[in-house]
Write a protein that holds these residues in place. Structure first.
Motif, PDB file in Angstrom:
ATOM      1  N   ALA A  34       0.832  -1.206   0.000  1.00  0.00           N
ATOM      2  CA  ALA A  34       0.000   0.000   0.000  1.00  0.00           C
ATOM      3  C   ALA A  34       0.865   1.254   0.000  1.00  0.00           C
ATOM      4  N   LEU A  35       1.879   1.260   0.828  1.00  0.00           N
ATOM      5  CA  LEU A  35       2.775   2.414   0.903  1.00  0.00           C
ATOM      6  C   LEU A  35       3.474   2.652  -0.434  1.00  0.00           C
ATOM      7  N   ALA A  36       3.909   1.586  -1.087  1.00  0.00           N
ATOM      8  CA  ALA A  36       4.542   1.713  -2.405  1.00  0.00           C
ATOM      9  C   ALA A  36       3.564   2.299  -3.418  1.00  0.00           C
ATOM     10  N   LYS A  37       2.316   1.880  -3.354  1.00  0.00           N
ATOM     11  CA  LYS A  37       1.314   2.393  -4.298  1.00  0.00           C
ATOM     12  C   LYS A  37       0.979   3.851  -4.003  1.00  0.00           C
ATOM     13  N   LEU A  38       1.051   4.256  -2.740  1.00  0.00           N
ATOM     14  CA  LEU A  38       0.833   5.660  -2.410  1.00  0.00           C
ATOM     15  C   LEU A  38       1.915   6.553  -3.005  1.00  0.00           C
ATOM     16  N   GLU A  39       3.098   5.988  -3.209  1.00  0.00           N
ATOM     17  CA  GLU A  39       4.209   6.747  -3.789  1.00  0.00           C
ATOM     18  C   GLU A  39       4.024   6.984  -5.285  1.00  0.00           C
ATOM     19  N   THR A  40       3.277   6.098  -5.961  1.00  0.00           N
ATOM     20  CA  THR A  40       3.196   6.169  -7.415  1.00  0.00           C
ATOM     21  C   THR A  40       1.827   6.557  -7.962  1.00  0.00           C
ATOM     22  N   ALA A  41       0.796   6.541  -7.136  1.00  0.00           N
ATOM     23  CA  ALA A  41      -0.557   6.825  -7.618  1.00  0.00           C
ATOM     24  C   ALA A  41      -1.201   7.925  -6.792  1.00  0.00           C
ATOM     25  N   HIS A  42      -2.084   8.679  -7.431  1.00  0.00           N
ATOM     26  CA  HIS A  42      -2.865   9.673  -6.695  1.00  0.00           C
ATOM     27  C   HIS A  42      -4.000   8.951  -5.985  1.00  0.00           C
ATOM     28  N   VAL A  43      -4.063   9.106  -4.672  1.00  0.00           N
ATOM     29  CA  VAL A  43      -5.077   8.429  -3.857  1.00  0.00           C
ATOM     30  C   VAL A  43      -5.781   9.476  -3.011  1.00  0.00           C
ATOM     31  N   ASP A  44      -7.120   9.458  -3.037  1.00  0.00           N
ATOM     32  CA  ASP A  44      -7.913  10.391  -2.244  1.00  0.00           C
ATOM     33  C   ASP A  44      -8.282   9.847  -0.872  1.00  0.00           C
ATOM     34  N   LEU A  45      -8.226   8.525  -0.728  1.00  0.00           N
ATOM     35  CA  LEU A  45      -8.703   7.879   0.488  1.00  0.00           C
ATOM     36  C   LEU A  45      -8.060   6.508   0.611  1.00  0.00           C
ATOM     37  N   GLN A  62       0.474   5.603  10.293  1.00  0.00           N
ATOM     38  CA  GLN A  62       1.535   6.478  10.798  1.00  0.00           C
ATOM     39  C   GLN A  62       2.462   6.932   9.667  1.00  0.00           C
ATOM     40  N   THR A  63       2.865   6.011   8.816  1.00  0.00           N
ATOM     41  CA  THR A  63       3.787   6.340   7.731  1.00  0.00           C
ATOM     42  C   THR A  63       3.118   7.202   6.668  1.00  0.00           C
ATOM     43  N   ALA A  64       1.876   6.861   6.308  1.00  0.00           N
ATOM     44  CA  ALA A  64       1.152   7.637   5.297  1.00  0.00           C
ATOM     45  C   ALA A  64       0.893   9.054   5.790  1.00  0.00           C
TER      46      ALA A  64
END
Length: 82
Positions: A34-45, A62-64
């Motif tokens: 999930a954290l890796a995908k947050l780095e590469t994609a725009h996520v609203d939620l 915590q990390t996000a």
């Protein structure tokens, strides 16, 4: 929208329900993915399970939040323990 859930059935149910409502859904099988995908994609939620291998939902939150403080994160869990 990003779903972080290690249980395939639970992840599929969430994905299907959210897509029926018109959401664009990205899936991750654990907090690290999930954290890796947050780095590469725009996520609203983010919707995350609390108990996952590698990185649990608490660690993901915590990390996000350290990287994106205003990102909404909702936790879901089938865990019935206190």
């Amino acid at each position: 929208m990003l779903i972080a859930e290690d249980n395939l059935l639970n992840r599929s149910l969430l994905r299907d329900q959210l897509r029926t409502l018109g959401a664009n859904v990205i899936e991750a099988k654990d907090g690290e993915e999930a954290l890796a995908k947050l780095e590469t994609a725009h996520v609203d939620l983010v919707i995350t399970d609390l108990n996952m291998p590698k990185m649990n939902g608490y660690e993901l939150l915590q990390t996000a939040r350290a990287k994106q403080p205003s990102l909404p994160v909702y936790a879901v869990s089938g865990n019935a323990l206190p």
